[in-house]
Design an enzyme around this catalytic site. Structure first.
Site, PDB file in Angstrom:
ATOM      1  N   GLY A  76     -24.714   4.039   1.098  1.00  0.00           N
ATOM      2  CA  GLY A  76     -23.780   4.474   0.048  1.00  0.00           C
ATOM      3  C   GLY A  76     -24.349   4.094  -1.302  1.00  0.00           C
TER       4      GLY A  76
ATOM      5  N   LYS B 100       0.863  -1.190   0.000  1.00  0.00           N
ATOM      6  CA  LYS B 100       0.000   0.000   0.000  1.00  0.00           C
ATOM      7  C   LYS B 100       0.887   1.223   0.000  1.00  0.00           C
ATOM      8  CE  LYS B 100      -4.512   0.727   0.384  1.00  0.00           C
ATOM      9  NZ  LYS B 100      -5.490  -0.187  -0.226  1.00  0.00           N
TER      10      LYS B 100
ATOM     11  N   GLY C 149     -21.934   0.774  -4.200  1.00  0.00           N
ATOM     12  CA  GLY C 149     -23.325   0.606  -3.765  1.00  0.00           C
ATOM     13  C   GLY C 149     -24.270   0.483  -4.948  1.00  0.00           C
ATOM     14  N   TYR C 150     -24.060   1.344  -5.955  1.00  0.00           N
ATOM     15  CA  TYR C 150     -24.974   1.301  -7.097  1.00  0.00           C
ATOM     16  C   TYR C 150     -24.873  -0.034  -7.850  1.00  0.00           C
ATOM     17  CZ  TYR C 150     -27.025   1.489 -11.592  1.00  0.00           C
ATOM     18  OH  TYR C 150     -27.771   1.121 -12.681  1.00  0.00           O
TER      19      TYR C 150
ATOM     20  N   GLY D  74     -22.683   5.073  -4.347  1.00  0.00           N
ATOM     21  CA  GLY D  74     -21.661   5.484  -5.301  1.00  0.00           C
ATOM     22  C   GLY D  74     -21.358   4.308  -6.214  1.00  0.00           C
ATOM     23  N   ASN D  75     -20.114   4.192  -6.626  1.00  0.00           N
ATOM     24  CA  ASN D  75     -19.746   3.125  -7.561  1.00  0.00           C
ATOM     25  C   ASN D  75     -20.123   1.746  -7.016  1.00  0.00           C
ATOM     26  OD1 ASN D  75     -17.571   0.937  -8.071  1.00  0.00           O
ATOM     27  ND2 ASN D  75     -17.486   2.181  -9.902  1.00  0.00           N
TER      28      ASN D  75
HETATM   29  P1  NAD Z   1     -17.917   6.480  -4.103  1.00  0.00           P
HETATM   30  O1  NAD Z   1     -17.247   7.758  -3.770  1.00  0.00           O
HETATM   31  O2  NAD Z   1     -18.248   6.174  -5.515  1.00  0.00           O
HETATM   32  O3  NAD Z   1     -19.298   6.382  -3.285  1.00  0.00           O
HETATM   33  C1  NAD Z   1     -19.377   6.601  -1.905  1.00  0.00           C
HETATM   34  C2  NAD Z   1     -20.840   6.741  -1.519  1.00  0.00           C
HETATM   35  O4  NAD Z   1     -20.897   6.930  -0.106  1.00  0.00           O
HETATM   36  C3  NAD Z   1     -21.558   7.918  -2.148  1.00  0.00           C
HETATM   37  O5  NAD Z   1     -22.871   7.546  -2.491  1.00  0.00           O
HETATM   38  C4  NAD Z   1     -21.593   8.940  -1.018  1.00  0.00           C
HETATM   39  O6  NAD Z   1     -22.709   9.832  -1.122  1.00  0.00           O
HETATM   40  C5  NAD Z   1     -21.755   8.009   0.168  1.00  0.00           C
HETATM   41  N1  NAD Z   1     -21.396   8.664   1.419  1.00  0.00           N
HETATM   42  C6  NAD Z   1     -20.393   9.540   1.667  1.00  0.00           C
HETATM   43  N2  NAD Z   1     -20.431   9.952   2.947  1.00  0.00           N
HETATM   44  C7  NAD Z   1     -21.464   9.306   3.507  1.00  0.00           C
HETATM   45  C8  NAD Z   1     -22.031   9.303   4.810  1.00  0.00           C
HETATM   46  N3  NAD Z   1     -21.540  10.096   5.786  1.00  0.00           N
HETATM   47  N4  NAD Z   1     -23.083   8.486   5.032  1.00  0.00           N
HETATM   48  C9  NAD Z   1     -23.585   7.708   4.053  1.00  0.00           C
HETATM   49  N5  NAD Z   1     -23.125   7.692   2.812  1.00  0.00           N
HETATM   50  C10 NAD Z   1     -22.070   8.468   2.537  1.00  0.00           C
HETATM   51  O7  NAD Z   1     -16.996   5.340  -3.457  1.00  0.00           O
HETATM   52  P2  NAD Z   1     -16.958   3.794  -3.841  1.00  0.00           P
HETATM   53  O8  NAD Z   1     -15.902   3.561  -4.848  1.00  0.00           O
HETATM   54  O9  NAD Z   1     -18.344   3.319  -4.097  1.00  0.00           O
HETATM   55  O10 NAD Z   1     -16.395   3.160  -2.471  1.00  0.00           O
HETATM   56  C11 NAD Z   1     -17.266   2.907  -1.375  1.00  0.00           C
HETATM   57  C12 NAD Z   1     -16.530   2.071  -0.342  1.00  0.00           C
HETATM   58  O11 NAD Z   1     -16.087   0.855  -0.944  1.00  0.00           O
HETATM   59  C13 NAD Z   1     -15.268   2.705   0.251  1.00  0.00           C
HETATM   60  O12 NAD Z   1     -15.143   2.264   1.577  1.00  0.00           O
HETATM   61  C14 NAD Z   1     -14.158   2.082  -0.585  1.00  0.00           C
HETATM   62  O13 NAD Z   1     -12.914   2.080   0.109  1.00  0.00           O
HETATM   63  C15 NAD Z   1     -14.698   0.689  -0.747  1.00  0.00           C
HETATM   64  N6  NAD Z   1     -14.111  -0.028  -1.888  1.00  0.00           N
HETATM   65  C16 NAD Z   1     -14.261   0.433  -3.143  1.00  0.00           C
HETATM   66  C17 NAD Z   1     -13.725  -0.282  -4.208  1.00  0.00           C
HETATM   67  C18 NAD Z   1     -13.932   0.172  -5.627  1.00  0.00           C
HETATM   68  O14 NAD Z   1     -13.586  -0.591  -6.538  1.00  0.00           O
HETATM   69  N7  NAD Z   1     -14.508   1.349  -5.875  1.00  0.00           N
HETATM   70  C19 NAD Z   1     -12.992  -1.460  -3.961  1.00  0.00           C
HETATM   71  C20 NAD Z   1     -12.850  -1.919  -2.644  1.00  0.00           C
HETATM   72  C21 NAD Z   1     -13.418  -1.189  -1.613  1.00  0.00           C
END
Ligand code: NAD
Length: 440
Positions: free
Chosen positions: A235, A115, A240-241, A237-238
């Site tokens: 959530g 990391k 959750g959706y 975002g990427n």
């Molecule tokens: P993202 O930025 O696309 O989405 C994050 C979502 O969380 C958004 O809908 C945002 O509105 C919401 N959010 C932010 N603050 C909030 C709060 N206080 N309460 C509730 N919702 C809140 O991020 P992502 O890529 O979807 O990542 C989400 C999680 O998944 C993170 O913990 C990330 O480390 C983890 N993750 C992501 C990936 C990936 O491939 N994107 C891989 C492994 C882990």
């Protein structure tokens, strides 16, 4: 797992490893060798640190502290993201690199863990400054990374564009320094844009990987009728959706989703695609509610993020932030199971409460490993110079995720431990076995 909240992240990673080692030690006849390997795993193989000097737009030079922790490479090249954040610390990257070793081992992909990070608030930089900082980081690490050495990827606040700048700077560094090119340099970074060696399917891979686990989890829980299985997702975002999308397509009832401003609850189930469309138009989910039949979330109601976590649903999916299920609310969780798609959503104290309550938990290192697994596919495609369709990527992702879940479940049943402990036991055992085979 009982860990103290006052520990720094690396101390937590060590304490976890000690707990896992206690449960695994009976499986090793040569206890001296086992303990020697565990000792080695407590400390990263190497931590590279330094100061990056970057010329800012005003012509002045600013210094940024940068780190890369390479934890273990017994099973393959080090692998892990790079985060740009003001809160980055050496202890944090050391811990995260340790957790990457377990994450790659649990899905059985041939990588170790690493990391990296820079102490910076990227929102305060112009695009040109961000590019110069990214290139400086790639050059700083150039002698320590490579397709067969260490393969970085995006993490918090780093993007495919940043990976593109880094891979370009890395290639230029190799040429300038007349270093032999042993493999396609594109394979040094993953999470790149599609136009520069990225993989089809990467965007939805984490949510989709979580969905493959959901399918296996509900069977183990004895939940049969998908249309009756309720899911709440924090959530949108990427991750959750895409999880919501695939769950909905398969017939599950997604009853609640939220963003940082709050959430929506629709008892009969909501349509994730329409909900996303509305959120993109109106800016926040709660503005998508209505009762007149003309908008997206008919007959729904607004809920807070706190309420969402405490809903009586079958599956709760934290997919936003870390530390949202804590000592304060763990006892109030009414879901049958938790699928951790966010990184670190549950605190160690909450973990114990959930286990005592009988809530089944699939931990982050397993549930959200679809992302790193597709990064692995990107690396394979770069190395072979032959690219797969999205369908091919998905068809390779599914068995890896399902197998990882099956291995975890078997360990959980055999040893009567939590899903998190079973996951760590599976992963640590794989790494220990490889190190013993190597004669380390
Ligand atoms: P993202 O930025 O696309 O989405 C994050 C979502 O969380 C958004 O809908 C945002 O509105 C919401 N959010 C932010 N603050 C909030 C709060 N206080 N309460 C509730 N919702 C809140 O991020 P992502 O890529 O979807 O990542 C989400 C999680 O998944 C993170 O913990 C990330 O480390 C983890 N993750 C992501 C990936 C990936 O491939 N994107 C891989 C492994 C882990």
């Amino acid at each position: 797992m009982k860990l103290k909240g006052t520990m720094d992240p690396h101390q937590q990673a060590i304490a976890q490893l000690e707990q896992v080692a206690c449960l695994l030690k009976d499986q090793y006849q040569d206890s001296k060798k086992f303990q020697a390997v565990i000792k080695q795993l407590k400390t990263p193989d190497r931590v590279i640190k330094g100061e990056l000097k970057v010329t800012m737009d005003d012509g002045l030079i600013q210094k940024f502290k940068a780190f890369r922790s390479q934890h273990n490479n017994a099973r393959g090249p080090y692998k892990g993201g790079i985060r740009f954040h003001p809160g980055v610390t050496e202890e944090e990257v050391m811990a995260l690199s340790t957790w990457m070793t377990w994450k790659c081992a649990v899905t059985n992909i041939p990588y170790g863990g690493s990391k990296g990070g820079i102490i910076v608030d990227p929102k305060k930089l112009s695009e040109a400054e961000l590019q110069r900082l990214s290139r400086a980081y790639a050059e700083f690490l150039a002698d320590h990374i490579g397709p067969w050495v260490d393969v970085p990827a995006p993490d918090v606040n780093t993007t495919p564009q940043i990976m593109a700048w880094m891979v370009d700077a890395y290639e230029k560094y190799l040429k300038t320094n007349h270093q032999p090119i042993q493999a396609n340099p594109l394979a040094t970074f993953t999470g790149k844009p599609l136009g520069l060696g990225g993989s089809a399917g990467r965007e939805e891979a984490t949510g989709l990987g979580g969905f493959f686990i959901l399918e296996k989890l509900v069977k183990k829980l004895g939940l049969n009728r998908k249309q009756d299985i309720t899911i709440a997702i924090q959530g949108f975002g990427n991750v959750g959706y895409w999880f919501a999308h695939h769950a909905d397509q398969a017939g599950y009832k997604v009853v609640a989703v939220s963003d940082s401003k709050g959430g929506v609850y629709v008892e009969s189930g909501l349509d994730p695609a329409e909900t996303l469309h509305c959120k993109q138009k109106k800016g926040q989910l709660k503005d998508c509610l209505c009762a007149d039949g003309k908008c997206n979330l008919i007959n729904g109601r607004m809920i807070t993020n706190k309420e969402l976590l405490e809903l009586e649903v079958d599956i709760l999916v934290p997919a936003a932030l870390e530390n949202v299920i804590t000592l304060d609310n763990a006892a109030k969780i009414r879901a049958k199971a938790i699928l951790e798609l966010a990184n670190g959503p549950t605190t160690p104290e909450a973990d114990q409460i959930l286990f005592d309550k009988g809530v089944t938990l699939v931990p982050d290192v397993l549930a959200n490993a679809g992302g790193v697994t597709t990064s692995y596919f990107e690396w394979v495609q770069n190395l072979q110079g032959y690219y797969w369709t999205k369908e091919e990527v998905i068809s390779k992702l599914q068995p890896l995720m399902e197998d990882a879940f099956a291995q975890m479940w078997q360990m959980k049943e055999n040893k009567q431990v939590s899903g998190r402990m079973a996951t760590y036991m599976t992963a640590v055992k794989r790494v220990v076995d490889t190190m013993i085979l190597r004669g380390i």
